[in-house]
Design an enzyme around this catalytic site. Sequence first.
Site, PDB file in Angstrom:
ATOM      1  N   CYS A  17      47.095  -3.308  46.250  1.00 31.76           N
ATOM      2  CA  CYS A  17      45.728  -2.641  45.647  1.00 31.76           C
ATOM      3  C   CYS A  17      46.178  -1.190  45.510  1.00 31.76           C
ATOM      4  CB  CYS A  17      44.685  -2.975  46.657  1.00 31.76           C
ATOM      5  SG  CYS A  17      44.455  -4.439  46.912  1.00 31.76           S
ATOM      6  N   ASN A  44      37.745  -8.258  43.453  1.00 30.02           N
ATOM      7  CA  ASN A  44      38.762  -7.371  43.509  1.00 30.02           C
ATOM      8  C   ASN A  44      40.103  -7.920  42.915  1.00 30.02           C
ATOM      9  OD1 ASN A  44      40.999  -6.293  44.668  1.00 30.02           O
ATOM     10  ND2 ASN A  44      40.740  -6.881  46.980  1.00 30.02           N
ATOM     11  N   HIS A  52      38.935   1.854  44.796  1.00 28.23           N
ATOM     12  CA  HIS A  52      39.412   0.486  44.583  1.00 28.23           C
ATOM     13  C   HIS A  52      38.188  -0.512  45.109  1.00 28.23           C
ATOM     14  CE1 HIS A  52      41.442  -3.064  45.011  1.00 28.23           C
ATOM     15  NE2 HIS A  52      41.519  -3.258  46.394  1.00 28.23           N
TER      16      HIS A  52
HETATM   17  O1  UT7 Z   1      42.195  -5.341  48.496  1.00 28.60           O
HETATM   18  C1  UT7 Z   1      42.824  -4.637  49.293  1.00 28.60           C
HETATM   19  C2  UT7 Z   1      42.818  -5.163  50.666  1.00 28.60           C
HETATM   20  N1  UT7 Z   1      41.634  -6.120  51.156  1.00 28.60           N
HETATM   21  C3  UT7 Z   1      40.524  -5.741  51.518  1.00 28.60           C
HETATM   22  O2  UT7 Z   1      40.282  -4.440  51.583  1.00 28.60           O
HETATM   23  C4  UT7 Z   1      39.801  -6.777  52.272  1.00 28.60           C
HETATM   24  C5  UT7 Z   1      39.323  -6.399  53.634  1.00 28.60           C
HETATM   25  N2  UT7 Z   1      38.544  -7.430  54.215  1.00 28.60           N
HETATM   26  C6  UT7 Z   1      37.281  -7.659  53.933  1.00 28.60           C
HETATM   27  O3  UT7 Z   1      36.619  -7.385  52.973  1.00 28.60           O
HETATM   28  C7  UT7 Z   1      36.499  -8.545  54.951  1.00 28.60           C
HETATM   29  O4  UT7 Z   1      37.233  -8.734  55.940  1.00 28.60           O
HETATM   30  C8  UT7 Z   1      36.480 -10.344  54.190  1.00 28.60           C
HETATM   31  C9  UT7 Z   1      35.296 -10.129  53.106  1.00 28.60           C
HETATM   32  C10 UT7 Z   1      37.558 -10.720  53.691  1.00 28.60           C
HETATM   33  C11 UT7 Z   1      35.558 -11.409  55.214  1.00 28.60           C
HETATM   34  O5  UT7 Z   1      34.534 -10.434  55.811  1.00 28.60           O
HETATM   35  P1  UT7 Z   1      34.241 -10.374  57.332  1.00 28.60           P
HETATM   36  O6  UT7 Z   1      33.059  -9.549  57.484  1.00 28.60           O
HETATM   37  O7  UT7 Z   1      35.480  -9.453  58.113  1.00 28.60           O
HETATM   38  O8  UT7 Z   1      34.257 -11.839  57.999  1.00 28.60           O
HETATM   39  P2  UT7 Z   1      35.262 -12.324  58.919  1.00 28.60           P
HETATM   40  O9  UT7 Z   1      36.523 -12.770  58.463  1.00 28.60           O
HETATM   41  O10 UT7 Z   1      35.106 -11.563  60.182  1.00 28.60           O
HETATM   42  O11 UT7 Z   1      34.293 -13.478  59.258  1.00 28.60           O
HETATM   43  C12 UT7 Z   1      32.898 -13.549  59.946  1.00 28.60           C
HETATM   44  C13 UT7 Z   1      32.390 -15.063  59.864  1.00 28.60           C
HETATM   45  C14 UT7 Z   1      33.401 -15.906  60.832  1.00 28.60           C
HETATM   46  O12 UT7 Z   1      32.510 -16.898  61.106  1.00 28.60           O
HETATM   47  P3  UT7 Z   1      32.211 -17.086  62.915  1.00 28.60           P
HETATM   48  O13 UT7 Z   1      33.494 -17.046  63.317  1.00 28.60           O
HETATM   49  O14 UT7 Z   1      31.561 -15.516  63.184  1.00 28.60           O
HETATM   50  O15 UT7 Z   1      31.260 -17.913  63.068  1.00 28.60           O
HETATM   51  C15 UT7 Z   1      33.923 -16.505  59.438  1.00 28.60           C
HETATM   52  O16 UT7 Z   1      34.361 -17.782  59.444  1.00 28.60           O
HETATM   53  O17 UT7 Z   1      32.058 -15.206  58.535  1.00 28.60           O
HETATM   54  C16 UT7 Z   1      32.681 -16.681  58.482  1.00 28.60           C
HETATM   55  N3  UT7 Z   1      33.242 -16.470  57.013  1.00 28.60           N
HETATM   56  C17 UT7 Z   1      32.368 -17.154  55.917  1.00 28.60           C
HETATM   57  N4  UT7 Z   1      31.302 -17.586  55.978  1.00 28.60           N
HETATM   58  C18 UT7 Z   1      30.784 -17.829  54.747  1.00 28.60           C
HETATM   59  C19 UT7 Z   1      34.251 -16.069  56.590  1.00 28.60           C
HETATM   60  N5  UT7 Z   1      34.490 -16.287  55.137  1.00 28.60           N
HETATM   61  C20 UT7 Z   1      33.341 -16.710  54.881  1.00 28.60           C
HETATM   62  C21 UT7 Z   1      32.814 -17.472  53.671  1.00 28.60           C
HETATM   63  N6  UT7 Z   1      31.453 -17.835  53.720  1.00 28.60           N
HETATM   64  N7  UT7 Z   1      33.324 -16.942  52.428  1.00 28.60           N
END
Ligand code: UT7
Length: 333
Positions: free
Chosen positions: A116, A286, A256
Amino acid sequence: MTKLTAAITAVGGYVPEYRLTNQELETMVETNDEWIRTRTGIKERRILKEKGKASSDLAIPAVQEIIAKKNLDPLEIDCIIVGTVTPDMIFPSTANIIANKIGAKNAWGFDLSAACSGFLFSLETGAALIETGRYKKVIVVGVDKMSAIVDYTDRATCIIFGDGAGAVLLEPSTDDTGILDSILRSDGNGVDYLHMKAGGSLEPASIETVTSKKHFVFQEGKTVFKHAVAGMADVSAEIMQRNNLSSDDVAWLVPHQANMRIIDATANRMGLSKDKVMINIERYGNTTAATIPLCLWEWQGKLKKGDNIVLAAFGGGFTWGAIWIKWSYDSQM
Ligand code: UT7
């Protein structure tokens, strides 16, 4: 001797037609529009659907836009640098393929892999070439066809990525505008949290690597998120501080576009209100190396000569950084 700086003198961009909406993703994985919008800020992303099309097919229209705008003879282009993690092939470079297809027969070039941060690292490299005085016209591209390496059964990653390309022309300037400072960083300790496992020399492609989905993006989102919030905000604040730029002095932040919450954290640290931040994440998601030049492309009509602009990114590697630009021309748009 007059100091040469590298000025951006034209911007081009391209996104494919197909819109992959949150509603369509709801039919592919267990997710919902509300979760995606509130956790990331994304509503839709563009996808290059046609078979046989690659990153170069996204980049070429962006570069052609610059050629048309500047009435540029492709033979005048000295070098093409392409920030990408989705090259058409492992080799030869996508830069080589683009140069051939646009008729830039006098140009050399190469791909630069910094995920990125690919556009920032490429821009700094292109600027350094211009500053030597030996190069007059350098094209810097940020392009990624993320749909080629995203697993559309993995809801944690497939919702954020999209395809697109942006490009800029760098030319020498002597009026103190252009690329004025940069802080670029990398830390290989981040490799575990965001990578593609196979297809390189460590794990060459095999039936096993394909069946265990090792040719897709692997991301530990939460960890990357934490590092991104701190990393992007830190370098953005540092570049302002060391150049005595107050929040009033900064006309635009070009962040970004990985997650709306990372963009907000960076803008807050810089003391910038939302109206000074370029944001198109809701429409493109992204696009990895393309997010920053795509913002410049969409906002170019609003940019004025002398505007202080801070570009900032964080991504796989880990890689991150900020670049300070004093914009070099009043838009004709
Ligand atoms: O581009 C350069 C590098 N990349 C980034 O900068 C990305 C950085 N990371 C992020 O933007 C975020 O971590 C994500 C958008 C990828 C994920 O968001 P998050 O708030 O960190 O979610 P998480 O992975 O901690 O998951 C939270 C909950 C989980 O459920 P439980 O365990 O709390 O019940 C996941 O299973 O949300 C669930 N979850 C979803 N639910 C609905 C994860 N993905 C999804 C989804 N839809 N697509």
